[in-house]
Design a protein around this motif. Structure first.
Motif, mmCIF file in Angstrom:
data_model
loop_
_atom_site.group_PDB
_atom_site.id
_atom_site.type_symbol
_atom_site.label_atom_id
_atom_site.label_comp_id
_atom_site.label_asym_id
_atom_site.label_seq_id
_atom_site.Cartn_x
_atom_site.Cartn_y
_atom_site.Cartn_z
ATOM 1 N N ARG A 71 52.010 36.852 40.411
ATOM 2 C CA ARG A 71 50.819 37.087 39.584
ATOM 3 C C ARG A 71 51.014 38.296 38.672
ATOM 4 N NH1 ARG A 71 47.656 33.942 38.537
ATOM 5 N NH2 ARG A 71 47.313 35.483 36.945
ATOM 6 N N ALA A 75 50.603 38.552 34.685
ATOM 7 C CA ALA A 75 49.650 39.471 34.043
ATOM 8 C C ALA A 75 50.332 40.381 33.024
ATOM 9 C CB ALA A 75 48.945 40.319 35.110
ATOM 10 N N ALA A 86 30.948 40.992 34.216
ATOM 11 C CA ALA A 86 29.890 41.892 34.702
ATOM 12 C C ALA A 86 30.401 42.653 35.914
ATOM 13 C CB ALA A 86 28.641 41.090 35.092
ATOM 14 N N THR A 87 29.925 43.880 36.058
ATOM 15 C CA THR A 87 30.308 44.685 37.205
ATOM 16 C C THR A 87 29.136 45.569 37.626
ATOM 17 O OG1 THR A 87 31.861 46.303 38.081
ATOM 18 C CG2 THR A 87 31.259 46.545 35.764
ATOM 19 N N ARG B 232 44.760 50.511 43.332
ATOM 20 C CA ARG B 232 44.590 49.951 41.981
ATOM 21 C C ARG B 232 44.212 48.487 42.037
ATOM 22 N NH1 ARG B 232 49.791 52.950 39.802
ATOM 23 N NH2 ARG B 232 48.870 55.025 39.789
ATOM 24 N N ASP B 235 40.592 48.471 42.464
ATOM 25 C CA ASP B 235 39.923 48.722 41.178
ATOM 26 C C ASP B 235 39.746 47.420 40.401
ATOM 27 O OD1 ASP B 235 39.754 51.416 41.584
ATOM 28 O OD2 ASP B 235 41.556 51.904 40.449
ATOM 29 N N ALA B 236 40.771 46.559 40.462
ATOM 30 C CA ALA B 236 40.765 45.330 39.666
ATOM 31 C C ALA B 236 39.647 44.379 40.086
ATOM 32 C CB ALA B 236 42.124 44.628 39.766
ATOM 33 N N ALA B 238 36.608 45.099 40.251
ATOM 34 C CA ALA B 238 35.333 45.515 39.663
ATOM 35 C C ALA B 238 34.637 44.366 38.944
ATOM 36 C CB ALA B 238 35.555 46.677 38.704
ATOM 37 N N PHE B 239 35.418 43.507 38.289
ATOM 38 C CA PHE B 239 34.819 42.395 37.553
ATOM 39 C C PHE B 239 34.981 41.068 38.297
ATOM 40 C CE2 PHE B 239 35.180 45.606 34.308
ATOM 41 C CZ PHE B 239 33.995 45.449 33.602
ATOM 42 N N ASP B 242 38.319 36.580 40.161
ATOM 43 C CA ASP B 242 39.125 35.936 39.126
ATOM 44 C C ASP B 242 39.679 36.964 38.160
ATOM 45 O OD1 ASP B 242 38.953 33.430 40.135
ATOM 46 O OD2 ASP B 242 37.351 32.752 38.810
ATOM 47 N N ALA B 243 38.862 37.960 37.828
ATOM 48 C CA ALA B 243 39.342 39.026 36.944
ATOM 49 C C ALA B 243 40.488 39.772 37.610
ATOM 50 C CB ALA B 243 38.202 39.978 36.606
ATOM 51 N N ALA B 245 42.557 38.522 39.801
ATOM 52 C CA ALA B 245 43.728 37.642 39.752
ATOM 53 C C ALA B 245 44.362 37.670 38.364
ATOM 54 C CB ALA B 245 43.333 36.215 40.129
ATOM 55 N N ALA B 246 43.517 37.693 37.336
ATOM 56 C CA ALA B 246 44.039 37.727 35.967
ATOM 57 C C ALA B 246 44.743 39.048 35.680
ATOM 58 C CB ALA B 246 42.909 37.506 34.967
ATOM 59 N N LEU B 247 44.426 40.078 36.464
ATOM 60 C CA LEU B 247 45.085 41.371 36.285
ATOM 61 C C LEU B 247 46.312 41.506 37.183
ATOM 62 C CD1 LEU B 247 41.942 43.632 35.978
ATOM 63 C CD2 LEU B 247 43.631 43.183 34.212
ATOM 64 N N GLY B 248 46.745 40.391 37.750
ATOM 65 C CA GLY B 248 48.002 40.412 38.480
ATOM 66 C C GLY B 248 47.871 40.654 39.962
ATOM 67 N N GLU B 250 47.392 39.475 43.731
ATOM 68 C CA GLU B 250 47.466 38.276 44.584
ATOM 69 C C GLU B 250 46.224 38.307 45.463
ATOM 70 O OE1 GLU B 250 49.909 36.097 44.358
ATOM 71 O OE2 GLU B 250 51.587 37.153 43.464
ATOM 72 N N PRO B 293 34.026 55.623 40.678
ATOM 73 C CA PRO B 293 34.385 54.402 41.391
ATOM 74 C C PRO B 293 35.883 54.115 41.510
ATOM 75 C CG PRO B 293 33.687 53.880 39.165
ATOM 76 C CD PRO B 293 33.587 55.381 39.310
#
Lengths: 250, 351
Positions: A71, A75, A86-87, B232, B235-236, B238-239, B242-243, B245-248, B250, B293
């Motif tokens: 992944r 990315a 949203a967060t 980190r 942190d990913a 937060a959204f 799926d967000a 996962a899209a940021l790498g 697993e 955060p």
């Protein structure tokens, strides 16, 4: 070589959403993905970003099946901007954009000058320079989209997938956002609803209907009254002027 | 440059202090709490006795000190303070991780019923397989925590997911496992030998000795290190998943790994000091307010503050009723329940 979907099928829970989509990105520029609600645009983008695994066919990145890639490596290559991010976290604009950096850093690597520069460049490209300290929660809809795009750019992707980024934006913000697309430094795939906007701002258009890709090519070649009637079920007249075209609906 | 840059990336809505001053302040407060933990109690001892005891025990000196006082300070209070710090840190880190992974401000081991599950598991081992060995009780607690996770997860997602449903599922889980714990303890022939129902439901540091620190400290440090390593990735979230996962990230592997880690941490804590609530709720929210955060700062800050909080709560629990043992969970709940209400109140405008 780039990103492509090859005979991609997706049927979560047995309900077919994608029925054999083959989509190859043009060498450069903006590819618009259009089609009626439920035609599979969002699903296609999510599968091409690797968020879901297809039930048949494959998504290829540089000819390699994405399903077998890590992944993190995906990315670093491509970024996705989803609808309505949203967060509940009290993040600043800069912190949201900085979320795009971890794919390019080690787990223990400190925040570097290169990271800072990438965030600043991404903010500038998305037209949000100087707004880094603003809280995310105070942004308007259009600004949220821009910050999400900046976050995606901070990943330094070669392909950028945008799912209906003009949703909920007023016309001025829609146009501002669409004008950004060719200048983002990445190949862009953008799902859009407005056919005139797609025709005006995209180098190529791919038309989806009922989980299938029914046409792909330059807007002037693809969009005609017959296709619009078949796919969208509305009557339209195409007015061509030079390289551009305008669609009037009745 | 990098630290300055990191500090400039501060959020709104909190005091947004830098990490260094907060860690420094927390370390100073921790030292004060530690001193209080060693000096205060039924038998008050002076700073000189504490210093002499620590000098003798840690530095190999032979300073003159009353052996009974040295015994109280070293064998009872020092071990107890060290275990309190480790357990407080572990619970606070669990809260941070659960709140991030479940995107739920009310997630923590106690409210989700994980602590109750661990209690039930520990009690089962003690009563059903007496003498199961040193690792028997923690292993039982771990099995109970895992079972609670599975049950609450099934219940929450079977009911459609969402913030409220996870907490409601946690309430159901807590009630069920607490009932099981109470039943097993009450019905066991040697209830007097096992620790009481109150211990398993509210927690107590009363029986803690040095061998317990040998479990608590390594587990807490390892958990802290693992969570920092994945800061980190947290942190990913937060959204959303799926967000992430899209940021790498697993997502499936990370979530499974970190949920298992919180189960291990909770089980270790519960097997030593019982089910202490609200540390995992209060501390992450307070620290998010202070340092923001970002998990690279939030996790170490929460660990330190959790250590301070539980040590302080333990000291208070010894002082409030002279001559009596107040379960430490009563003190944490006195602070935690209002915090819970406040968070609930603040979240009302969001939807």
């Amino acid at each position: 070589m780039s990103l492509s979907a090859e005979d991609l099928h997706w049927a979560p829970g047995g309900v077919p959403i994608l029925r054999g989509v083959t989509l190859r990105l043009p060498g450069r520029g903006v590819l618009g993905l259009v089609g009626p609600n439920g035609s599979g645009k969002s699903s296609l983008l999510r599968l091409m970003a690797g968020l879901r695994r297809g039930t048949g066919g494959a998504v290829l990145l540089d000819g390699q099946p994405m399903a077998r890639m890590r992944r993190r490596d995906v990315a670093r290559r491509l970024a996705l901007v989803e609808q309505d991010a949203a967060t509940a976290s009290a993040l600043s604009v800069r912190e949201v954009v900085a979320l795009g950096r971890p794919p390019r850093r080690g787990a223990w690597a400190p925040w570097s000058a290169a990271d800072e520069a990438a965030v600043a460049a991404a903010l500038a490209r998305a037209g949000m320079q100087g707004r880094g300290d603003q809280p995310w929660a105070t942004l308007s809809g259009g600004e949220c989209q821009r910050v999400q795009i900046a976050r995606a750019l901070a990943q330094e992707p070669r392909e950028l997938l945008l799912d209906e980024p003009t949703n909920h934006l007023d016309i001025r913000h829609q146009l501002e956002l669409l004008r950004l697309l060719p200048h983002l430094g990445a190949r862009v795939v953008v799902a859009l609803h407005d056919l005139n906007q797609a025709a005006a701002f995209c180098d190529e258009i791919a038309v989806m209907q009922d989980g299938r890709l029914v046409a792909q090519g330059r807007p002037a070649q693809v969009l005609d009254a017959g296709l619009i009637r078949d796919v969208f079920g509305v009557e339209a007249r195409i007015e061509r002027s030079g390289a551009g075209l305008r669609i009037a609906f009745f | 440059m990098s630290l300055a840059a990191a500090m400039r990336r501060l959020p709104a809505g909190g005091l947004s202090l830098g990490l260094a001053p907060v860690l420094g302040a927390a370390a100073a407060i921790l030292a004060v709490a530690l001193a209080a933990a060693l000096m205060l109690g039924d038998v008050r001892v002076g700073a000189a006795d504490v210093a002499a005891t620590l000098g003798n025990r840690l530095l190999g000196l032979s300073l003159p000190v009353d052996p009974i006082r040295e015994g109280i300070i070293w064998h009872y209070r020092a071990s107890r303070a060290v275990v309190a710090m480790a357990c407080g840190a572990a619970l606070a880190v669990c809260g941070v991780v659960l709140q991030a992974l479940l995107r739920n401000p009310l997630a923590e081991p106690y409210l989700l019923g994980i602590s109750a599950g661990a209690s039930a598991g520990a009690v089962s081992v003690i009563v059903l397989a007496a003498g199961a060995g040193l690792l028997g009780v923690p292993a039982g607690a771990l099995a109970g925590a895992a079972l609670a996770f599975a049950l609450v997860g099934l219940l929450a997602f079977g009911a459609g997911g969402g913030t409220e449903r996870i907490i409601l599922a946690g309430v159901a889980g807590s009630q069920l496992f607490n009932a099981a714990t109470a039943f097993i303890v009450a019905s066991s022939a040697d209830a007097e030998q096992t620790r009481g129902i109150l211990f398993w439901m509210l927690g107590s540091l009363g029986g803690v000795r040095w061998p317990d620190a040998a479990l608590a400290v390594p587990v807490a440090l390892a958990g802290l290190g693992l969570c920092l390593w994945r800061a980190r990735a947290l942190d990913a979230f937060a959204f959303g998943e799926d967000a992430a996962a899209a940021l790498g990230v697993e997502v499936v592997r990370l979530r499974a790994g970190l949920l298992a880690l919180t189960a291990v941490l909770t089980a270790a804590v519960v097997s030593l000091i019982g089910a202490v609530g609200f540390v995992g709720l209060v501390i992450p929210h307070a620290m998010r307010f202070l340092v923001g955060p970002s998990h690279g700062r939030l996790i170490p800050a929460a660990a330190l503050a959790g250590a301070v909080f539980l040590t302080g709560a333990d000291v208070l629990s010894r002082l409030v009723l002279p001559g009596q043992v107040l379960p430490v969970g009563v003190v944490t709940a006195l602070f935690g329940a209002p915090a819970f209400a406040l968070i609930l109140w603040r979240s009302r405008g969001r939807r």
